[in-house]
Write a protein that holds these residues in place. Structure first.
Motif, PDB file in Angstrom:
ATOM      1  N   GLY A 101      81.370  -3.917  37.256  1.00 56.04           N
ATOM      2  CA  GLY A 101      81.245  -3.508  35.860  1.00 56.04           C
ATOM      3  C   GLY A 101      79.842  -3.045  35.521  1.00 56.04           C
ATOM      4  O   GLY A 101      79.651  -2.047  34.823  1.00 56.04           O
ATOM      5  N   THR A 102      78.844  -3.766  36.026  1.00 58.14           N
ATOM      6  CA  THR A 102      77.453  -3.380  35.761  1.00 58.14           C
ATOM      7  C   THR A 102      77.156  -1.995  36.339  1.00 58.14           C
ATOM      8  O   THR A 102      76.547  -1.140  35.671  1.00 58.14           O
ATOM      9  CB  THR A 102      76.496  -4.424  36.350  1.00 58.14           C
ATOM     10  OG1 THR A 102      76.766  -5.702  35.757  1.00 58.14           O
ATOM     11  CG2 THR A 102      75.043  -4.048  36.079  1.00 58.14           C
ATOM     12  N   TYR A 103      77.570  -1.767  37.560  1.00 59.46           N
ATOM     13  CA  TYR A 103      77.365  -0.457  38.187  1.00 59.46           C
ATOM     14  C   TYR A 103      78.056   0.637  37.375  1.00 59.46           C
ATOM     15  O   TYR A 103      77.451   1.678  37.084  1.00 59.46           O
ATOM     16  CB  TYR A 103      77.904  -0.469  39.612  1.00 59.46           C
ATOM     17  CG  TYR A 103      78.006   0.909  40.220  1.00 59.46           C
ATOM     18  CD1 TYR A 103      76.868   1.604  40.622  1.00 59.46           C
ATOM     19  CD2 TYR A 103      79.247   1.533  40.356  1.00 59.46           C
ATOM     20  CE1 TYR A 103      76.956   2.877  41.152  1.00 59.46           C
ATOM     21  CE2 TYR A 103      79.344   2.803  40.886  1.00 59.46           C
ATOM     22  CZ  TYR A 103      78.198   3.481  41.280  1.00 59.46           C
ATOM     23  OH  TYR A 103      78.295   4.748  41.798  1.00 59.46           O
ATOM     24  N   GLN A 104      79.309   0.421  36.988  1.00 61.30           N
ATOM     25  CA  GLN A 104      80.043   1.417  36.201  1.00 61.30           C
ATOM     26  C   GLN A 104      79.344   1.702  34.878  1.00 61.30           C
ATOM     27  O   GLN A 104      79.275   2.853  34.437  1.00 61.30           O
ATOM     28  CB  GLN A 104      81.469   0.929  35.951  1.00 61.30           C
ATOM     29  CG  GLN A 104      82.342   0.909  37.191  1.00 61.30           C
ATOM     30  CD  GLN A 104      83.703   0.303  36.917  1.00 61.30           C
ATOM     31  OE1 GLN A 104      83.860  -0.570  36.055  1.00 61.30           O
ATOM     32  NE2 GLN A 104      84.712   0.757  37.653  1.00 61.30           N
ATOM     33  N   GLY A 105      78.812   0.654  34.254  1.00 56.67           N
ATOM     34  CA  GLY A 105      78.124   0.849  32.981  1.00 56.67           C
ATOM     35  C   GLY A 105      76.880   1.696  33.101  1.00 56.67           C
ATOM     36  O   GLY A 105      76.618   2.572  32.277  1.00 56.67           O
ATOM     37  N   PHE A 106      76.100   1.470  34.159  1.00 53.62           N
ATOM     38  CA  PHE A 106      74.881   2.250  34.349  1.00 53.62           C
ATOM     39  C   PHE A 106      75.178   3.701  34.727  1.00 53.62           C
ATOM     40  O   PHE A 106      74.317   4.568  34.569  1.00 53.62           O
ATOM     41  CB  PHE A 106      73.982   1.592  35.394  1.00 53.62           C
ATOM     42  CG  PHE A 106      73.101   0.514  34.826  1.00 53.62           C
ATOM     43  CD1 PHE A 106      72.040   0.831  34.003  1.00 53.62           C
ATOM     44  CD2 PHE A 106      73.346  -0.826  35.106  1.00 53.62           C
ATOM     45  CE1 PHE A 106      71.226  -0.146  33.464  1.00 53.62           C
ATOM     46  CE2 PHE A 106      72.540  -1.823  34.582  1.00 53.62           C
ATOM     47  CZ  PHE A 106      71.475  -1.492  33.762  1.00 53.62           C
ATOM     48  N   GLN A 107      76.405   3.961  35.215  1.00 48.85           N
ATOM     49  CA  GLN A 107      76.779   5.339  35.542  1.00 48.85           C
ATOM     50  C   GLN A 107      77.291   6.101  34.324  1.00 48.85           C
ATOM     51  O   GLN A 107      77.494   7.317  34.384  1.00 48.85           O
ATOM     52  CB  GLN A 107      77.878   5.355  36.623  1.00 48.85           C
ATOM     53  CG  GLN A 107      77.490   4.658  37.920  1.00 48.85           C
ATOM     54  CD  GLN A 107      76.140   5.101  38.437  1.00 48.85           C
ATOM     55  OE1 GLN A 107      75.925   6.283  38.690  1.00 48.85           O
ATOM     56  NE2 GLN A 107      75.230   4.151  38.608  1.00 48.85           N
ATOM     57  N   ASP A 162      65.010   3.737  30.870  1.00 45.68           N
ATOM     58  CA  ASP A 162      64.607   3.989  32.254  1.00 45.68           C
ATOM     59  C   ASP A 162      65.353   3.123  33.261  1.00 45.68           C
ATOM     60  O   ASP A 162      65.087   3.169  34.457  1.00 45.68           O
ATOM     61  CB  ASP A 162      63.099   3.764  32.407  1.00 45.68           C
ATOM     62  CG  ASP A 162      62.694   2.330  32.054  1.00 45.68           C
ATOM     63  OD1 ASP A 162      63.458   1.662  31.320  1.00 45.68           O
ATOM     64  OD2 ASP A 162      61.616   1.896  32.497  1.00 45.68           O
ATOM     65  N   GLN A 163      66.316   2.321  32.806  1.00 41.82           N
ATOM     66  CA  GLN A 163      67.015   1.409  33.701  1.00 41.82           C
ATOM     67  C   GLN A 163      68.132   2.116  34.469  1.00 41.82           C
ATOM     68  O   GLN A 163      68.795   3.012  33.948  1.00 41.82           O
ATOM     69  CB  GLN A 163      67.610   0.248  32.905  1.00 41.82           C
ATOM     70  CG  GLN A 163      66.572  -0.588  32.173  1.00 41.82           C
ATOM     71  CD  GLN A 163      65.672  -1.353  33.123  1.00 41.82           C
ATOM     72  OE1 GLN A 163      66.125  -2.134  33.943  1.00 41.82           O
ATOM     73  NE2 GLN A 163      64.365  -1.117  33.010  1.00 41.82           N
ATOM     74  N   GLU A 164      68.366   1.670  35.711  1.00 42.28           N
ATOM     75  CA  GLU A 164      69.464   2.206  36.504  1.00 42.28           C
ATOM     76  C   GLU A 164      69.873   1.161  37.540  1.00 42.28           C
ATOM     77  O   GLU A 164      69.143   0.197  37.800  1.00 42.28           O
ATOM     78  CB  GLU A 164      69.061   3.499  37.211  1.00 42.28           C
ATOM     79  CG  GLU A 164      67.886   3.340  38.161  1.00 42.28           C
ATOM     80  CD  GLU A 164      67.511   4.643  38.844  1.00 42.28           C
ATOM     81  OE1 GLU A 164      66.893   4.578  39.922  1.00 42.28           O
ATOM     82  OE2 GLU A 164      67.843   5.719  38.302  1.00 42.28           O
TER      83      GLU A 164
END
Length: 326
Positions: free
Chosen positions: A278-284, A233-235
């Motif tokens: 990097g964190t944003y890209q990973g969650f996408q 459920d994480q984003e």
């Protein structure tokens, strides 16, 4: 590595498992530190994923057992499982090849919690050196505080300096599909099954770690992909990532001002940008991770950070053996 007469470890035998790739700059220092423990490990296992430098020659000089994993099949969990299957110890200690223990009591302190049969995992403190970036120092200070917690309520841990009970690993091998955070996933499962996680502040290692902008972004990207797989459920929307980057950079800059280190302002902004980009890209990330992206995650260009003497009681004198990776 096995001493003829050694202090007792509460009847528990130990294996140290080291994952490595082209770590000739550091692994000698780590193995020196292991050999100088008041209670040395019973076994040292090195899992190599394609080193082309002197890493394996150094490991064999210290009588470490060397096992191999093909680069194309590498994941952090798979490499750990290879090492664990080769291990004979009751307690399996994991260290990155670019860390080294500060004290001669490191192994004893890491193993001590396992006297309690409910303990599944322990992990120790990590600190930087003079090459560590300002923002990374602040992260390590926050993640690894100076006070121990023998019964931690959350699953955070880090396999750069950790130990698990082998009998439980046999029941729950590491997830080989995760792009990172295999340690957190394992600890989460252990806690859900009623076991304990212990944080041991008295067992520090120096983490000789300095990465480029792209390496930092890749590290946080693969960890975000894994975090999303563990907690579905994480984003992290773009706005939140940008806000967190600014918030953390601002806090770092305030601390740097107080410490008269504002000359590092550019590096602070670079690190925090890479971290949250990097964190944003990973969650996408959607769907399976491509093979070329995995190669970028797991096989970055080598870096050459230095090390420092921490000057405290029971400190290992690495300067005495410069030919062994010091």
């Amino acid at each position: 590595m096995v001493a003829e007469a050694r202090p007792q470890k509460a009847g528990l035998t130990t294996t140290v498992v080291i994952r490595c790739l082209n770590e000739e700059e550091h692994i000698g220092r780590l193995l020196t530190g292991l050999s100088r423990q008041a209670v040395p490990p019973d076994q040292v296992v090195v899992v190599d994923s394609g080193s082309t430098d002197a890493t394996l020659d150094i490991a064999r000089r210290f009588d470490a057992e060397v096992h191999h994993i093909a680069p194309e099949s590498f994941s952090f969990g798979r490499a750990l499982n290879v090492g664990c299957r080769a291990a004979t110890g009751d307690v399996l200690l994991f260290v990155s090849a670019h860390v080294y223990p500060v004290h001669t009591s490191w192994l004893q302190d890491m193993v001590a919690p396992f006297v309690d049969p409910a303990v599944a995992l322990s992990y120790g403190r990590q600190i930087g050196n003079e090459q560590t970036r300002f923002s990374e120092h602040r992260i390590l200070d926050r993640w690894f505080p100076p006070r121990s917690d023998p019964a931690q309520r959350h699953p955070f841990c880090n396999n750069a300096n950790a130990a698990v009970r082998r009998s439980l690993w046999e029941s729950w091998p590491y997830d080989e599909e995760l792009t990172g955070l295999e340690d957190l996933a394992w600890a989460k499962n252990a806690i859900e099954h009623g076991h304990k996680v212990a944080y041991i502040a008295s067992a520090p290692v120096v983490h000789a770690h300095r990465e480029t902008f792209l390496q930092v972004a890749n590290r946080y990207r693969r960890e975000a992909i894994a975090h999303k797989a563990i907690y579905e459920d994480q984003e992290m929307p773009a706005g939140e990532a940008a806000w967190l980057a600014l918030l953390n950079a601002g806090s770092d800059l305030a601390h740097a001002t107080r410490e008269r280190r504002l000359r590092e302002a550019g590096d602070i902004l670079s690190f925090r940008t890479a971290q949250f980009l990097g964190t944003y890209q990973g969650f996408q990330q959607a769907g399976p991770v491509r093979a070329d992206l995995k190669r970028r995650f797991y096989y970055p260009a080598a870096v050459r950070p230095g090390a420092r003497d921490l000057g405290t009681d029971r400190v290992i004198d690495y300067g005495a053996t410069p030919e062994e990776g010091a």
